[in-house]
Design a protein around this motif. Structure first.
Motif, PDB file in Angstrom:
ATOM      1  N   ILE A 158       0.834  -1.202   0.000  1.00 41.02           N
ATOM      2  CA  ILE A 158       0.000   0.000   0.000  1.00 41.02           C
ATOM      3  C   ILE A 158       0.869   1.253   0.000  1.00 41.02           C
ATOM      4  CG2 ILE A 158      -1.638   1.344   1.366  1.00 41.02           C
ATOM      5  CD1 ILE A 158      -2.882  -1.303   2.260  1.00 41.02           C
ATOM      6  N   LEU A 159       1.888   1.266   0.833  1.00 42.30           N
ATOM      7  CA  LEU A 159       2.747   2.445   0.922  1.00 42.30           C
ATOM      8  C   LEU A 159       3.586   2.617  -0.346  1.00 42.30           C
ATOM      9  CD1 LEU A 159       3.790   2.037   4.649  1.00 42.30           C
ATOM     10  CD2 LEU A 159       2.291   3.789   3.699  1.00 42.30           C
ATOM     11  N   CYS A 160       4.046   1.524  -0.925  1.00 37.65           N
ATOM     12  CA  CYS A 160       4.810   1.619  -2.174  1.00 37.65           C
ATOM     13  C   CYS A 160       3.931   2.108  -3.323  1.00 37.65           C
ATOM     14  CB  CYS A 160       5.428   0.265  -2.530  1.00 37.65           C
ATOM     15  SG  CYS A 160       6.852  -0.186  -1.509  1.00 37.65           S
ATOM     16  N   SER A 161       2.621   1.851  -3.239  1.00 38.64           N
ATOM     17  CA  SER A 161       1.726   2.287  -4.305  1.00 38.64           C
ATOM     18  C   SER A 161       1.580   3.801  -4.350  1.00 38.64           C
ATOM     19  CB  SER A 161       0.344   1.644  -4.131  1.00 38.64           C
ATOM     20  OG  SER A 161      -0.348   2.210  -3.039  1.00 38.64           O
ATOM     21  N   VAL A 177      -6.481   8.761  -4.373  1.00 40.18           N
ATOM     22  CA  VAL A 177      -7.060   7.528  -3.842  1.00 40.18           C
ATOM     23  C   VAL A 177      -5.973   6.658  -3.225  1.00 40.18           C
ATOM     24  CG1 VAL A 177      -8.179   5.356  -4.473  1.00 40.18           C
ATOM     25  CG2 VAL A 177      -9.058   7.515  -5.367  1.00 40.18           C
ATOM     26  N   SER A 178      -4.829   6.565  -3.908  1.00 36.86           N
ATOM     27  CA  SER A 178      -3.736   5.753  -3.365  1.00 36.86           C
ATOM     28  C   SER A 178      -3.130   6.401  -2.123  1.00 36.86           C
ATOM     29  CB  SER A 178      -2.654   5.530  -4.428  1.00 36.86           C
ATOM     30  OG  SER A 178      -1.992   6.734  -4.732  1.00 36.86           O
ATOM     31  N   VAL A 179      -3.139   7.751  -2.085  1.00 39.00           N
ATOM     32  CA  VAL A 179      -2.597   8.445  -0.914  1.00 39.00           C
ATOM     33  C   VAL A 179      -3.471   8.179   0.309  1.00 39.00           C
ATOM     34  CG1 VAL A 179      -2.089  10.717   0.075  1.00 39.00           C
ATOM     35  CG2 VAL A 179      -1.499  10.228  -2.297  1.00 39.00           C
ATOM     36  N   LEU A 180      -4.784   8.008   0.099  1.00 39.32           N
ATOM     37  CA  LEU A 180      -5.665   7.676   1.214  1.00 39.32           C
ATOM     38  C   LEU A 180      -5.255   6.362   1.874  1.00 39.32           C
ATOM     39  CD1 LEU A 180      -9.191   8.671  -0.188  1.00 39.32           C
ATOM     40  CD2 LEU A 180      -7.858   9.839   1.577  1.00 39.32           C
ATOM     41  N   GLY A 181      -4.648   5.477   1.063  1.00 41.48           N
ATOM     42  CA  GLY A 181      -4.149   4.228   1.621  1.00 41.48           C
ATOM     43  C   GLY A 181      -3.067   4.471   2.654  1.00 41.48           C
ATOM     44  N   VAL A 182      -2.228   5.480   2.406  1.00 41.49           N
ATOM     45  CA  VAL A 182      -1.181   5.810   3.368  1.00 41.49           C
ATOM     46  C   VAL A 182      -1.793   6.261   4.688  1.00 41.49           C
ATOM     47  CG1 VAL A 182       0.789   7.303   3.827  1.00 41.49           C
ATOM     48  CG2 VAL A 182       0.345   6.520   1.528  1.00 41.49           C
ATOM     49  N   TYR A 183      -2.791   7.134   4.583  1.00 42.76           N
ATOM     50  CA  TYR A 183      -3.439   7.642   5.796  1.00 42.76           C
ATOM     51  C   TYR A 183      -4.085   6.509   6.592  1.00 42.76           C
ATOM     52  CZ  TYR A 183      -6.730  10.088   8.812  1.00 42.76           C
ATOM     53  OH  TYR A 183      -7.435  10.526   9.886  1.00 42.76           O
ATOM     54  N   SER A 184      -4.748   5.598   5.875  1.00 41.92           N
ATOM     55  CA  SER A 184      -5.422   4.496   6.563  1.00 41.92           C
ATOM     56  C   SER A 184      -4.421   3.574   7.243  1.00 41.92           C
ATOM     57  CB  SER A 184      -6.297   3.710   5.587  1.00 41.92           C
ATOM     58  OG  SER A 184      -5.502   3.112   4.588  1.00 41.92           O
ATOM     59  N   ILE A 185      -3.264   3.380   6.585  1.00 43.69           N
ATOM     60  CA  ILE A 185      -2.231   2.528   7.198  1.00 43.69           C
ATOM     61  C   ILE A 185      -1.664   3.189   8.444  1.00 43.69           C
ATOM     62  CG2 ILE A 185       0.140   1.723   6.879  1.00 43.69           C
ATOM     63  CD1 ILE A 185      -1.911  -0.122   5.742  1.00 43.69           C
ATOM     64  N   MET A 186      -1.364   4.486   8.347  1.00 40.74           N
ATOM     65  CA  MET A 186      -0.764   5.193   9.469  1.00 40.74           C
ATOM     66  C   MET A 186      -1.727   5.260  10.670  1.00 40.74           C
ATOM     67  SD  MET A 186       2.240   5.899   8.576  1.00 40.74           S
ATOM     68  CE  MET A 186       3.327   6.239   7.188  1.00 40.74           C
ATOM     69  N   LYS A 187      -3.028   5.384  10.384  1.00 38.88           N
ATOM     70  CA  LYS A 187      -4.002   5.586  11.469  1.00 38.88           C
ATOM     71  C   LYS A 187      -4.617   4.287  11.970  1.00 38.88           C
ATOM     72  CE  LYS A 187      -7.810   8.594  12.809  1.00 38.88           C
ATOM     73  NZ  LYS A 187      -7.027   9.183  13.904  1.00 38.88           N
ATOM     74  N   TRP A 230       6.896   0.953  12.054  1.00 35.73           N
ATOM     75  CA  TRP A 230       7.000   2.326  11.561  1.00 35.73           C
ATOM     76  C   TRP A 230       8.217   2.491  10.656  1.00 35.73           C
ATOM     77  CZ3 TRP A 230      11.430   4.982  12.570  1.00 35.73           C
ATOM     78  CH2 TRP A 230      12.246   4.489  13.600  1.00 35.73           C
ATOM     79  N   LEU A 231       9.316   1.782  10.992  1.00 35.91           N
ATOM     80  CA  LEU A 231      10.522   1.856  10.169  1.00 35.91           C
ATOM     81  C   LEU A 231      10.280   1.217   8.809  1.00 35.91           C
ATOM     82  CD1 LEU A 231      13.513   2.469   9.746  1.00 35.91           C
ATOM     83  CD2 LEU A 231      14.062   0.327  10.930  1.00 35.91           C
ATOM     84  N   GLY A 232       9.581   0.076   8.812  1.00 31.64           N
ATOM     85  CA  GLY A 232       9.230  -0.563   7.548  1.00 31.64           C
ATOM     86  C   GLY A 232       8.360   0.331   6.686  1.00 31.64           C
ATOM     87  N   ASP A 233       7.419   1.050   7.329  1.00 33.81           N
ATOM     88  CA  ASP A 233       6.552   1.966   6.583  1.00 33.81           C
ATOM     89  C   ASP A 233       7.366   3.105   5.964  1.00 33.81           C
ATOM     90  OD1 ASP A 233       4.469   0.382   7.373  1.00 33.81           O
ATOM     91  OD2 ASP A 233       3.802   1.710   8.987  1.00 33.81           O
ATOM     92  N   MET A 234       8.315   3.648   6.716  1.00 30.68           N
ATOM     93  CA  MET A 234       9.145   4.735   6.192  1.00 30.68           C
ATOM     94  C   MET A 234      10.021   4.266   5.029  1.00 30.68           C
ATOM     95  SD  MET A 234       8.357   7.466   7.818  1.00 30.68           S
ATOM     96  CE  MET A 234       6.683   6.795   7.794  1.00 30.68           C
ATOM     97  N   LEU A 235      10.538   3.051   5.139  1.00 27.82           N
ATOM     98  CA  LEU A 235      11.351   2.507   4.051  1.00 27.82           C
ATOM     99  C   LEU A 235      10.505   2.283   2.799  1.00 27.82           C
ATOM    100  CD1 LEU A 235      13.530  -0.094   6.027  1.00 27.82           C
ATOM    101  CD2 LEU A 235      14.347   1.999   4.908  1.00 27.82           C
TER     102      LEU A 235
END
Length: 337
Positions: free
Chosen positions: A164-167, A195-205, A220-225
């Motif tokens: 999701i984050l790579c997308s 729409v794909s950016v919303l995936g980032v928000y949903s993952i973070m929250k 969190w480190l994996g998400d940042m990478l």
């Protein structure tokens, strides 16, 4: 590679992209299994080995050039034969029995002029061997950085989160592509990216539950990478499209071969640095099954899939391919269940 009509190119590109999606998801689960259950957390080694397999394309590129050089005389002979036949027909049509040399000369000059212009355009549009090798070498570092950060993210977060984050690379691709003149910035494309950016928000929250926090305290480190990988992906896809344009301009095996050879020759000091800093101690796989998984991942998950990805990107556009790779999200989430 011969040029394909635009509608057909887009269709072929989309089918190639679909194949890449399935291969990349399977590869992500394979790497995640290596890092997790098998406790072989070596993202630099995995990425170095994967990228090194690109050098095998040089064998095919060399064999292709040898074959072409041995068979290049036959077309020339056929062209001379056709030219002689055309001249004979012109002479036969001259009923007075005299040779109209002006007709023959003008016809030959017109044909030669057209062939010369077509050949010149082809030579000017096709990247030379030197240009292709330099392009592959210059992109090696950026290519490797995008892949090693994505692989490293799988050691700290789930495959679904990483996908999701790579997308979100669609956002970076759109911004960089619009600035470079490769992509057109319009409302529909912006909406697709958001729409794909919303995936980032949903993952973070919402994406990190208590179970994930317990088993993956450094998620969190994996998400940042994964986000860093997305940004690097957006950079190199846009720059490649800007530099190459149409896939017919590029000797794709030679390009990938140059990337693989540059990886082998230039990036090996990374093993020493990472080993003595303790970031990634050097250790070879300790079982035959691990070697089999790594080799299969290298040959299919990188050697084949990245070749298909490049063709898909050149046949469509960086943004289309980037957004299309969002299909990895539902597949990854289904696999994580």
């Amino acid at each position: 590679m011969a040029a394909i009509p635009t509608p057909a190119r887009h269709t072929v590109g989309l089918f190639l992209l679909l194949g890449v999606v399935f291969i990349w998801v399977a590869s992500s689960f394979l790497v995640s299994n290596l890092f997790g259950k098998l406790e072989y957390n070596r993202p630099f080694f995995i990425t170095y080995l994967n990228t090194s397999t690109f050098s095998l394309y040089l064998v095919g590129a060399y064999a292709s050039r040898v074959w072409k050089s041995r068979h290049s005389t036959k077309p020339a002979q056929r062209k001379r034969s056709r030219s002689d036949d055309n001249t004979a027909l012109l002479l036969a049509d001259n009923t007075s029995g005299e040779v109209d040399t002006s007709v023959v000369t003008n016809t030959s000059d017109d044909v030669s002029s057209r062939l010369g212009r077509a050949r010149l355009e082809l030579i000017q549009s096709k990247l030379s061997v030197r240009e292709t090798v330099l392009l592959g070498t210059s992109f090696c570092g950026l290519w490797f950085a995008a892949n090693v950060t994505q692989n490293a993210s799988l050691a700290y977060t789930t495959v679904a989160n990483s996908s999701i984050l790579c997308s979100t690379s669609g956002l970076f691709t759109l911004i960089i592509g619009a600035a470079a003149g490769v992509e057109t910035f319009n409302g529909m494309r912006l909406a697709a990216v958001l729409v794909s950016v919303l995936g980032v928000y949903s993952i973070m929250k919402f994406g990190t539950d208590e179970a994930t926090s317990t088993h993956m305290p450094l998620s969190w480190l994996g998400d940042m990478l994964a986000l860093l990988s997305a940004a690097l992906y957006g950079c190199y896809t846009t720059l490649l499209k800007r530099r190459i344009g149409d896939e017919s301009r590029l000797d794709t095996p030679l390009f990938f071969g140059a990337v693989g050879l540059a990886n082998i020759l230039l990036l090996w000091p990374g093993f020493i640095v990472l080993h003595y800093t303790g970031i990634e101690t050097f250790r070879l796989p300790h079982s035959g099954s691990m070697w089999l998984m790594i080799i299969v991942n290298a040959l299919i998950g990188t050697f084949l899939s990245d070749y298909l990805w490049l063709l898909a990107m050149l046949m469509t556009s960086p943004l289309v391919v980037t957004l299309g790779l969002s299909l990895t999200i539902p597949l990854s989430m289904a696999g994580d269940i």
